[in-house]
Write an enzyme that holds these catalytic residues in place. Structure first.
Site, PDB file in Angstrom:
ATOM      1  CB  CYS A   1     -19.350  27.136  25.953  1.00 55.69           C
ATOM      2  SG  CYS A   1     -19.319  25.369  25.572  1.00 55.69           S
TER       3      CYS A   1
ATOM      4  CB  CYS B   1     -23.064  25.118  26.365  1.00 52.06           C
ATOM      5  SG  CYS B   1     -24.727  25.837  26.329  1.00 52.06           S
TER       6      CYS B   1
END
EC number: 1.8.4.10
Length: 246
Positions: free
Chosen positions: A132, A238
């Site tokens: 991420c 994320c």
């Protein structure tokens, strides 16, 4: 007379001007509509100094519609991670056309980062946080460099770390606007209905929150729209909302 040297106490840290401004705006905008919050962001910072960050996911059209009604030329940042569903990319193009968005910027991860950290394209499995970071957090930091503030679509009803988000907050050197903080699922449904907005193509298949393909599953609970993200892991974000963008 004493020879003891007098040492002054350390002075208190100077107030953070961005945090002070965010707190003042958050107070002033309490109870304001999403459109009023977006209009305030543009008025405070200027259209060219604030960007809306959108995933073009399952609920994104509502915020994009409100923004377009305020000013369709507000810059929109879209993080094209390389792992998105083809349906999401097609949905992006549909919404750009329908809403008349004129400045959508698709930002991709740096090839050097992918070659170094994810040559086998399996980082999403072995280290999803790092995946991420290189595919979303770092690209967003680059994309937001020209801006003094950004707008996002988080909602308190999504729970978890989002349950207490303010309308305006400080994000490092930038202001961060959360115009949908206080909206309900019913409010979002009404925006879709009144705006005649198309649903995300994966919604009817049970994908209530759509992110990257390897880390998105069908939701396990209709009451928790994000229950299909990173299923089986403790990870719930994320990183773009938990790490400063500056």
């Amino acid at each position: 007379m004493s020879d003891v040297t007098q040492h002054s106490l350390p002075s208190a840290a100077a107030p953070d001007p961005v945090a002070l401004r965010a707190a003042a705006l958050n107070s002033a905008l309490r109870g304001a509509s999403p459109a009023e919050i977006i209009a305030t962001a543009v008025r405070e910072l200027g259209r060219d100094r604030v960007a809306l960050v959108s995933s073009f996911g399952s609920e994104s059209a509502a915020l994009l519609k409100v923004m377009a009604d305020v000013d369709p030329a507000i810059p929109v940042v879209f993080l094209d991670t390389g792992w998105l569903f083809a349906e999401t990319l097609a949905y992006r193009d549909t919404l750009i056309d329908q809403l008349g968005l004129t400045d959508v910027r698709s930002i991709k991860p740096l090839p050097a980062d992918l070659d170094r950290d994810d040559p086998a394209q399996d980082l999403w499995f072995s280290d999803p946080d790092k995946c991420c970071f290189i595919r979303k957090v770092e690209p967003l930091r680059r994309a937001l460099a020209p801006f003094d503030g950004w707008i996002n679509g988080r909602k308190r009803f999504q729970g978890g770390a989002r349950a207490e988000i303010p309308v305006v907050e400080a994000d490092g050197v930038r202001l961060k606007f959360n115009p949908f903080a206080d909206v309900s699922r019913e409010d979002i449904a009404a925006i879709y209905t009144l705006g005649k907005l198309p649903p995300h193509p994966l919604l009817e298949s049970g994908f209530l929150s759509v992110g990257c393909m390897p880390c998105t599953s069908r939701a396990s609970s209709e009451g928790d729209t994000r229950s299909g993200r990173w299923q089986g892991r403790s990870k719930t974000e994320c990183g773009i909302h938990t790490m400063k963008t500056s």
